[in-house]
Design an enzyme around this catalytic site. Structure first.
Site, PDB file in Angstrom:
ATOM      1  N   THR A  52      -3.108   5.867  17.654  1.00  0.00           N
ATOM      2  CA  THR A  52      -1.668   6.061  17.817  1.00  0.00           C
ATOM      3  C   THR A  52      -0.890   5.164  16.864  1.00  0.00           C
ATOM      4  OG1 THR A  52      -1.944   6.743  20.108  1.00  0.00           O
ATOM      5  CG2 THR A  52       0.233   5.958  19.458  1.00  0.00           C
ATOM      6  N   HIS A  84     -13.387  11.739  10.486  1.00  0.00           N
ATOM      7  CA  HIS A  84     -13.808  10.931   9.342  1.00  0.00           C
ATOM      8  C   HIS A  84     -13.914   9.442   9.679  1.00  0.00           C
ATOM      9  CE1 HIS A  84     -14.096   9.579   5.187  1.00  0.00           C
ATOM     10  NE2 HIS A  84     -13.026   8.811   5.354  1.00  0.00           N
ATOM     11  N   GLN A  85     -12.929   8.915  10.434  1.00  0.00           N
ATOM     12  CA  GLN A  85     -12.885   7.482  10.712  1.00  0.00           C
ATOM     13  C   GLN A  85     -13.901   7.048  11.763  1.00  0.00           C
ATOM     14  OE1 GLN A  85     -10.286   4.803  10.337  1.00  0.00           O
ATOM     15  NE2 GLN A  85      -8.805   5.803   9.013  1.00  0.00           N
ATOM     16  N   LYS A 101       0.871  -1.182   0.000  1.00  0.00           N
ATOM     17  CA  LYS A 101       0.000   0.000   0.000  1.00  0.00           C
ATOM     18  C   LYS A 101       0.895   1.214   0.000  1.00  0.00           C
ATOM     19  CE  LYS A 101      -2.601   2.486   3.487  1.00  0.00           C
ATOM     20  NZ  LYS A 101      -3.737   2.480   4.429  1.00  0.00           N
ATOM     21  N   ASN A 140     -15.233  14.428  22.087  1.00  0.00           N
ATOM     22  CA  ASN A 140     -14.273  14.811  21.045  1.00  0.00           C
ATOM     23  C   ASN A 140     -13.636  16.132  21.431  1.00  0.00           C
ATOM     24  OD1 ASN A 140     -13.151  14.223  18.357  1.00  0.00           O
ATOM     25  ND2 ASN A 140     -14.135  16.153  17.759  1.00  0.00           N
TER      26      ASN A 140
END
Lengths: 329, 329
Positions: A229, A145-146, A75, A167
């Site tokens: 992480t 986004h994730q 990738k 958040n």
């Protein structure tokens, strides 16, 4: 030298990946490759990561070979911070698969959607194998986004009733709340302490460089999947929490150097031999959760073999459906 | 996120590379990137090379970024010893190029023909900058697949009259003799000692693991291009010859570890600071050959940026001619 040149190169774009590769496909592929890694049937090659000194870009490669699944590839990709202004995603990934029998390029697969799906599958696999069966409250730390991918994949692993979320930028939480509602779960924006007090399962998916959850806030029996992480210096949770938990990971070598465990390893409160590859649990070589009170922590560092595994699924499904573009080299 | 999706991915196959990329294109591209490397405008990333434990294959990646030429990418590939039986070449290479401004995959280029061409261009660049102008006899050590490419590229750099050649398997020499005749040069199969006695320029292009040419056989003023040694343990010429010559290379870091200079470095008869990047000569920062009697030696280790440079030329020429296949990711 043309005998095999009719075997075409498959090209599977982003749209096709989204259309074809579902959460259960990704879950199975990631679970299988974690198991193969723990058996020694699959391994990741060294990671290349370079700040190229242009466009503030970080660029590199993750690669590996899964002999069990017969998947060989790389990738490539990176982070281009100026892309959003050009109408492109900042993270750009492409997966290249090769025929392990000949070395010929066999498929080219868009990697942006698949990266989100394989990362979500990773924490979902950890929940499937390590979380308490009676887990009811899912805690989400992070709303980028994730996070929506993580929430959808996690929700399928236990009979959750409620999502509690925090958040650093609270204004991003309502979007995650919409996802929770869509899948029939209550949603509550809470403080970090409250999140720890309520959650049975916690996913952290941020780019933090300091602990966002402290040891004393987490209740007994919690399963944590720390997914953010992936670099030296990053940190999502208290090193004391990591040291006191039973720690699992995708790849021990990454966990101790650039994963969430790096800080507990560095201060001596955790040793490498205390970290178990999740594949050992999948294979039945490790019994997993020992009691309803144990705190389990999955250090999801992200390995190239996950990318190759889901890309291989995309290529196979696109080929079977006759939807892949074809080219000749 | 679709604004730039009309920018297509170019696919340039082996046939098109052969049709479009000539020796002078490759020479210019390789000369430019060696110059950029010496100026610090281009650099190679760490090389990945893995014996994958399947099909006896060696597999890996060479990658880098040329800021001056705006070329970013990776060459993947390897060596599959069983391919010949399947009607495929044993070496399989593919080059992937990315847009340095966005990280998007921009071109996919077959790398088998280009690998031969860029390696030949490398020794040709060294001859252009380091061989005596009055060189008349070209010595070829090696007669495998790459030797014909080497001979054709070298022949264009000086007014050679004759080729003398030696190969561990002498039965392979007539094929190289045909190439020499085709370009109007006399050809003579000789002993190793005789080759050293006659040649003004010598190219070694073998897979040897022991010296094929000794120091005492080489006459003053000779230029050697040692192109075969790209791995720890390989060796084509006497370490004493390397130590007594003025040594140039494509990349010093590779030269001292896995190039022809590794043995003279290991026995202490040569030091790293005695090796000059050929790019410094191209840029005019080093004056090159000092006298008609000096023995110069170019240690051509092969770097990823060479592959990216010639692949970039292939992609540009194919695009300009409207001949590239196009796909969308």
């Amino acid at each position: 030298m043309k005998d095999m040149s009719e075997k075409p190169l498959l090209i599977v774009g982003e749209d096709l990946c989204q259309q074809l590769v579902g959460r259960s496909d990704a879950f199975d592929a990631v679970q299988d490759v974690f198991a193969a890694m723990a058996r020694g049937d699959a391994y990741n090659f060294p990671v290349i990561r370079e700040a190229i000194g242009y466009a503030d870009a970080l660029y590199g490669f993750k690669s590996g070979f899964d002999r069990a699944g017969q998947v060989l590839g790389v990738k490539s990709g990176g982070y281009w911070p100026g892309n959003l202004d050009k109408g492109l995603t900042n993270h750009q990934s492409t997966v290249f698969l090769f025929d392990p029998d000949t070395g010929r390029l066999s498929a080219l697969v868009g990697g942006n959607y698949l990266t989100a799906v394989r990362t979500a599958a990773s924490s979902a696999v950890s929940i499937a194998h390590l979380a308490r069966k009676d887990s009811k409250v899912l805690g989400m730390v992070g709303a980028g986004h994730q996070s929506a991918f993580q929430l959808r994949a996690a929700a399928e692993q236990r009979d959750f009733e409620k999502v509690v979320a925090w958040n650093p930028h609270p204004e991003m939480l309502p979007r995650l709340g919409e996802v929770a509602k869509e899948i029939g779960l209550d949603f509550e924006a809470v403080s970090q302490e409250e999140l720890g007090a309520q959650a049975d399962v916690i996913i952290t998916i941020t780019s933090a460089f300091e602990p966002l959850l402290m040891k004393d806030w987490i209740k007994p029996g919690t399963h944590l999947a720390c997914m953010g992480t992936d670099t030296v210096g990053k940190q999502e949770v208290d090193a004391a929490l990591v040291a006191s938990a039973t720690v699992y990971t995708d790849e021990v070598a990454q966990s101790i150097t650039l994963g969430e465990a790096q800080h507990a390893i560095a201060n001596g409160s955790l040793t490498e031999d205390q970290i178990t590859p999740i594949g050992a649990v999948i294979n039945g070589d490790h019994s997993g959760r020992a009691s309803a009170d144990e705190i389990t922590l999955f250090d999801g560092t992200g390995v190239g073999l996950q990318d190759l595994a889901v890309a291989s699924v995309a290529a196979r499904l696109a080929d079977e459906a006759g939807l892949a573009q074809r080219a000749a080299l």
